[in-house]
Motif scaffolding. Structure first.
Motif, short mmCIF file in Angstrom:
data_model
loop_
_atom_site.label_atom_id
_atom_site.label_comp_id
_atom_site.label_asym_id
_atom_site.label_seq_id
_atom_site.Cartn_x
_atom_site.Cartn_y
_atom_site.Cartn_z
N CYS A 129 0.87 -1.25 0.11
CA CYS A 129 -0.03 0.01 0.24
C CYS A 129 0.91 1.25 -0.13
CB CYS A 129 -1.04 -0.08 1.21
SG CYS A 129 -1.91 1.18 1.29
N ARG B 263 3.43 -1.60 -7.35
CA ARG B 263 2.78 -0.49 -6.83
C ARG B 263 3.11 0.05 -5.79
NH1 ARG B 263 -2.39 -0.01 -4.40
NH2 ARG B 263 -1.14 1.19 -2.89
N LYS C 134 0.07 9.27 0.70
CA LYS C 134 -1.10 8.55 1.19
C LYS C 134 -2.36 9.13 1.43
CE LYS C 134 -1.33 4.72 0.71
NZ LYS C 134 -1.51 4.18 -0.41
N GLN D 172 -1.66 6.80 -10.72
CA GLN D 172 -3.00 6.35 -10.22
C GLN D 172 -3.55 7.41 -9.58
OE1 GLN D 172 -2.16 3.02 -7.35
NE2 GLN D 172 -3.92 3.82 -6.07
N GLY E 212 -6.81 8.40 -7.21
CA GLY E 212 -7.25 7.33 -6.35
C GLY E 212 -8.85 7.80 -6.13
N SER E 213 -9.60 6.99 -5.40
CA SER E 213 -11.01 7.19 -5.30
C SER E 213 -11.51 8.40 -4.93
CB SER E 213 -11.08 6.11 -4.19
OG SER E 213 -12.62 5.98 -3.98
N ARG E 214 -10.66 9.05 -3.86
CA ARG E 214 -11.03 10.43 -3.33
C ARG E 214 -10.81 11.41 -4.44
NH1 ARG E 214 -8.70 6.89 -0.66
NH2 ARG E 214 -9.40 6.30 1.68
N LYS F 75 -9.12 5.14 -10.58
CA LYS F 75 -9.98 4.32 -9.80
C LYS F 75 -11.48 4.72 -9.64
CE LYS F 75 -7.27 1.68 -6.73
NZ LYS F 75 -6.86 1.64 -5.26
N ARG G 172 -12.43 -0.51 -7.23
CA ARG G 172 -11.93 -0.48 -6.18
C ARG G 172 -12.94 -1.05 -4.79
NH1 ARG G 172 -13.36 2.65 -2.25
NH2 ARG G 172 -11.23 3.06 -1.39
N HIS H 101 -8.43 -3.29 -2.00
CA HIS H 101 -9.40 -2.44 -1.21
C HIS H 101 -10.95 -2.78 -1.13
CE1 HIS H 101 -5.64 -0.12 -1.66
NE2 HIS H 101 -6.18 0.71 -0.64
N GLU I 170 -2.21 -5.78 -3.25
CA GLU I 170 -1.55 -5.26 -2.18
C GLU I 170 -0.84 -6.37 -1.53
OE1 GLU I 170 -3.07 -0.76 -1.28
OE2 GLU I 170 -3.43 -2.23 0.33
C1 PEP Z 1 -4.44 2.61 -2.75
O1 PEP Z 1 -4.36 2.09 -3.71
O2 PEP Z 1 -3.49 2.44 -1.71
C2 PEP Z 1 -5.61 3.68 -2.40
C3 PEP Z 1 -5.51 4.48 -1.30
O3 PEP Z 1 -6.71 3.37 -3.16
P1 PEP Z 1 -7.91 3.88 -3.13
O4 PEP Z 1 -8.01 5.31 -3.84
O5 PEP Z 1 -8.76 3.09 -4.04
O6 PEP Z 1 -8.65 4.06 -1.79
#
Ligand code: PEP
Ligand code: MN
Length: 345
Positions: free
Chosen positions: A96, A120, A125, A176, A178-180, A201, A231, A266, A292
């Motif tokens: 992660c 990855r 983070k 990448q 991320g979801s957020r 994502k 995810r 995830h 992960e």
């Molecule tokens: C990740 O891949 O570590 C991650 C934080 O993913 P996500 O944005 O899908 O929560």
């Protein structure tokens, strides 16, 4: 609707068609690089027949346009010689978070021995609590890219904020999102201008069409190297971290030409179920997986509960290989049978 203009269309002609679209009360976006106008909410090509500089009109009745299969059959691209969406599942593995040099080099060496080509690891983070480990920042990017160089791997790492774009761009092979950040439209717009693959994502609260429109945002700028990644989405059920939406995999494949990967780590948030859900995602048609793993999962500084140990990952990879070759043999047999059935006697 997508209106493709002829190559030599001049600015006067462009203005005239744009005025016509406005007069019809529609919103549009001119995609300069491709000389295309994307029009929202218009399902009739007739008004544009009068313009002789119009090459082709694609009637697309869904909200997502550029990511629609009507626009393109299939998106394939290479990341340093490794093709995405070629029919062979792409495997991305790694921790992660990048925690230190040793951890990421050890992981890189291990996965490269197994034939995995993508590593990855997050350096910045997105943590729910500000008191938790937030990543090593630029040092983390340096460690993962050095490890990738040594073991001939491609780096997938998250871009958390546009202020970090230059740094992440320099060290990553796939950025990448991320979801957020799936709905960070300003960021998506900027990613349209770069020439590097983006893994988008799904937002944890996002509907399928919102996710595909997020991909359209990137494509508007010209960048078509996009991988979608399921995810998991939020649900009312607290038993699992997320609901890993397997339905969305065949659904998206029917709606879009973009490759779709799955992130079962995830998606379920529990290492016990990651192997089963990885196989399930491939069976559902995923073009790749992001998993992960950690040399010592219990000691992982983020997402320790969902990280596979090296041994568990190796076992899973064996199953993936068996399953994908069984699926491709089956497809081959079906194709051969069809050839026999349809060949002239
Ligand atoms: C990740 O891949 O570590 C991650 C934080 O993913 P996500 O944005 O899908 O929560
Ligand atoms: Mn994680």
């Amino acid at each position: 609707m997508i209106i493709r203009l002829k190559k030599n269309t001049n600015s006067e002609q462009l203005n005239s068609i744009q005025n016509k679209i406005k007069s019809l009360g529609c919103d549009f976006f001119y995609r300069e690089k491709h000389n295309e106008i994307i029009v929202s909410k218009l399902n009739n090509e007739k008004p544009f027949e009068i313009f002789d500089f119009v090459d082709e009109v694609l009637l697309i009745e869904t909200r997502h346009q550029l990511s629609n299969t009507i626009y393109k059959n299939k998106t394939r691209f290479s990341v340093k010689d490794i093709e995405i969406n070629s029919g062979v599942a792409t495997i991305i593995a790694g921790p992660c978070s990048i925690e230190n040099e040793e951890q990421i080099f050890e992981t890189a060496e291990f996965i490269s021995k197994l034939g995995v080509k993508f590593i990855r690891g997050g350096a910045f983070k997105p943590r729910t609590s500000p008191y938790n480990f937030r990543g090593l920042g630029i040092d983390g990017l340096k460690f993962i890219s050095a490890a990738a160089k040594k073991f001939d791997l491609r780096v997938v790492t998250e871009l958390m904020d546009l202020s970090l774009l230059d740094d992440v761009y320099n060290y990553a092979d796939v950025l990448q999102i991320g979801s957020r950040n799936m709905s960070n439209f300003y960021m998506l717009n900027e990613l349209g201008k770069i020439n590097k693959p983006v893994m988008l994502k799904r937002g944890s609260n996002s509907k399928t069409f919102e996710w595909l429109l997020a991909a359209d945002y990137i494509m508007c700028g010209g960048n078509e190297q996009i991988i979608l990644c399921e995810r998991g989405i939020r649900s009312f059920d607290p038993e699992m971290r997320n609901v890993f939406d397997l339905n969305v995999i065949p659904l998206v494949k029917s709606m879009s030409h973009l490759p779709i990967f799955a992130d079962p780590s995830h998606g379920c948030g529990n290492a016990t179920f990651v192997p089963q859900m990885s196989l399930a995602a491939l069976a559902a048609g995923a073009d790749g997986l992001m998993i992960e793993i950690h040399p010592e999962p219990v000691k992982a500084l983020s997402d320790s509960q969902q990280a596979l140990s090296f041994f568990e990952f190796e076992m899973l990879l064996n199953k993936i290989n068996k399953m994908t070759s069984a699926i491709s043999n089956q497809t081959q047999n079906i194709t051969e049978q069809n050839q026999i059935l349809t060949s002239p006697k």
